[in-house]
Each structure stands twice: as C-alpha cells, then as structure tokens.
Design a protein around this motif. Sequence first.
Motif, PDB file in Angstrom:
ATOM      1  N   VAL A   1      21.826  30.622 -48.894  1.00 18.25           N
ATOM      2  CA  VAL A   1      22.825  29.553 -48.031  1.00 18.25           C
ATOM      3  C   VAL A   1      23.968  29.525 -48.505  1.00 18.25           C
ATOM      4  N   ALA A   2      24.322  29.578 -49.951  1.00 15.56           N
ATOM      5  CA  ALA A   2      25.479  29.473 -50.457  1.00 15.56           C
ATOM      6  C   ALA A   2      26.373  30.628 -50.049  1.00 15.56           C
ATOM      7  N   VAL A   3      25.860  32.038 -49.729  1.00 11.01           N
ATOM      8  CA  VAL A   3      26.669  33.087 -49.315  1.00 11.01           C
ATOM      9  C   VAL A   3      26.964  32.792 -48.061  1.00 11.01           C
ATOM     10  N   LEU A   4      26.099  32.351 -46.971  1.00  9.71           N
ATOM     11  CA  LEU A   4      26.212  32.010 -45.567  1.00  9.71           C
ATOM     12  C   LEU A   4      27.515  31.008 -45.379  1.00  9.71           C
ATOM     13  N   ILE A   5      27.250  30.090 -46.255  1.00 14.21           N
ATOM     14  CA  ILE A   5      28.573  28.994 -46.038  1.00 14.21           C
ATOM     15  C   ILE A   5      29.651  29.597 -46.622  1.00 14.21           C
TER      16      ILE A   5
ATOM     17  N   GLY B   1      23.720  22.649 -47.259  1.00 16.38           N
ATOM     18  CA  GLY B   1      23.445  22.779 -48.674  1.00 16.38           C
ATOM     19  C   GLY B   1      22.697  21.791 -49.526  1.00 16.38           C
ATOM     20  N   VAL B   2      22.900  20.578 -49.176  1.00 17.53           N
ATOM     21  CA  VAL B   2      22.237  19.345 -49.702  1.00 17.53           C
ATOM     22  C   VAL B   2      20.628  19.692 -49.402  1.00 17.53           C
ATOM     23  N   ALA B   3      20.233  20.199 -48.288  1.00 20.67           N
ATOM     24  CA  ALA B   3      18.876  20.383 -47.649  1.00 20.67           C
ATOM     25  C   ALA B   3      18.260  21.343 -48.767  1.00 20.67           C
ATOM     26  N   VAL B   4      18.671  22.683 -48.858  1.00 23.72           N
ATOM     27  CA  VAL B   4      18.068  23.627 -49.668  1.00 23.72           C
ATOM     28  C   VAL B   4      18.253  23.420 -51.112  1.00 23.72           C
ATOM     29  N   GLY B   5      19.315  22.690 -51.551  1.00 23.66           N
ATOM     30  CA  GLY B   5      19.472  22.247 -52.943  1.00 23.66           C
ATOM     31  C   GLY B   5      18.620  21.336 -53.443  1.00 23.66           C
TER      32      GLY B   5
ATOM     33  N   VAL C   1      15.308  24.478 -42.745  1.00 22.75           N
ATOM     34  CA  VAL C   1      16.560  23.655 -42.190  1.00 22.75           C
ATOM     35  C   VAL C   1      17.744  23.823 -42.427  1.00 22.75           C
ATOM     36  N   ALA C   2      18.164  24.505 -43.650  1.00 21.25           N
ATOM     37  CA  ALA C   2      19.758  24.764 -44.024  1.00 21.25           C
ATOM     38  C   ALA C   2      20.100  25.880 -43.165  1.00 21.25           C
ATOM     39  N   LEU C   3      18.969  26.867 -42.710  1.00 28.87           N
ATOM     40  CA  LEU C   3      19.623  27.977 -42.133  1.00 28.87           C
ATOM     41  C   LEU C   3      19.806  27.532 -40.500  1.00 28.87           C
ATOM     42  N   LEU C   4      19.188  26.515 -40.300  1.00 28.08           N
ATOM     43  CA  LEU C   4      19.272  25.976 -38.682  1.00 28.08           C
ATOM     44  C   LEU C   4      20.556  25.093 -38.477  1.00 28.08           C
TER      45      LEU C   4
END
Length: 227
Positions: A100-104, A125-129, A177-180
């Motif tokens: 997720v960090a790479v995508l963002i 980021g908060v969701a996956v973290g 959720v983060a990817l969505l």
Amino acid sequence: MADLDSMCGDGSVLGQITIEQYPNIFDQDAVGMLCPAYSKFFGAMGASMAMGLSALGAAYGTAKAAEGMAVCGIAKPELLMKSLIPIVMAGIGAIYGLVVAVLISGSLVGTKYGAFKGFLDFGGGVAVGVSGLAAGYATGLAGDDGCRALCKQPRYFVGLILILVFAGVPGLYGLIVALLLTVRGGLSNCHAATYNPCCPNGGYLTFSQELVAVADQTTGLFCTIQM
C-alpha cells in the motif's frame, strides 16, 4: 430553465440576464483549487502509517513468537522448523503495508493530486496499518503460546496453524479496504469547472456580444453543463 429571469430572481428590464448581473465564476488558482498543497501531505502520511504501523505489528509478532520458538527448540529440537511458522506469518502484515505504501507513494509523483485523493490515501494507509498492527500482535501472542503447547503436545500443530491463519486475517481485510480506497479519487483536471450562480445544476451561462445571456441553439437551455 426557459424562464431564466425568474430562476435567478433578477427582475431586470426586458427579462435579460447580463454578464454584469450574473457573471460566470472561474477557478483562478494557478495550480487549481481541487489540488491544494496539503493534499500530498495526507498522502505521505498515509504511506508512512501504512508501512510504520504494519512494520511495528510484524516486529512485535516476530519477537513474541521467537520466545516460544526458543523454548520449543531447546526442549524438542526436532520441532524447531515447525515452531518457525508463527515467525514467518507474523511478518506478512509488513508486506501488506509495504504494498500500500508503494502504491500511495507512486501516486504522489503526479501533479494532479487532489485533496479528496489525499484523504482516501490517508484512510487506506491507516486501515492497512492498524489492521496489520492488530494482526501482528495477535499472531505473536498465539505463536508464543502455541509453540509452548506444541512442545508438550505435538498433536497441537494443526490447531496452531488454524489459530495463526485466523489471527492474521484482519491484516488481509485491511489490505483489501486500503486497495479499494487508494485506487479511487484520481483527477483529470485540478481546476474546478466554471459555474454560474444562476444555474442551480452547476452549469455556466453563454453570453452574446451584447453581454446578454443566450440559450444554446441545440438544447434550447441557457445553462451549459461541463462534462
């Protein structure tokens, strides 16, 4: 919209709407009002929290599970490889956060990064973290106690694997959720569409050379909607 004068509440002579009475409003920001400077701050914070929190959970889970592995490895060296499984599964949450960090961070390079996109990336980021942190904590505790139980009863191995799988599932939910969230919110233009207060649907007026609002010849409507 045929009765433009009554819609605007102008009350002018001859029912004409002039550009001085109801001018079109333009986005005069150099960058675009939809892409403020703080947008990328939220995106950067989302990437940082995705990686930082998930890595924190993975680190704790690895350290906690290593305690049980050490106890089991000393008592029964033949179960050492099986007791390594909780350590491996504890580190999976950090991989989710890294993805997720790479995508963002990849989306931060572009110039068309709006405020809404920044909020979505921050939420992702908060969701996956946080979910990775919880999954790592649960995996560490389950792995520590599970390895100690495995050392005393080898039949407990199947139960240990099932517990570890369900302990790490929240991290996968957070990744989904983060990817969505992170794949949405992109902008094709940072400038807001031109609009006129006379048009309740967000359109704008077209004025003639006499600076009087005229209807579109095709649709017969005064307000033009930007697609």
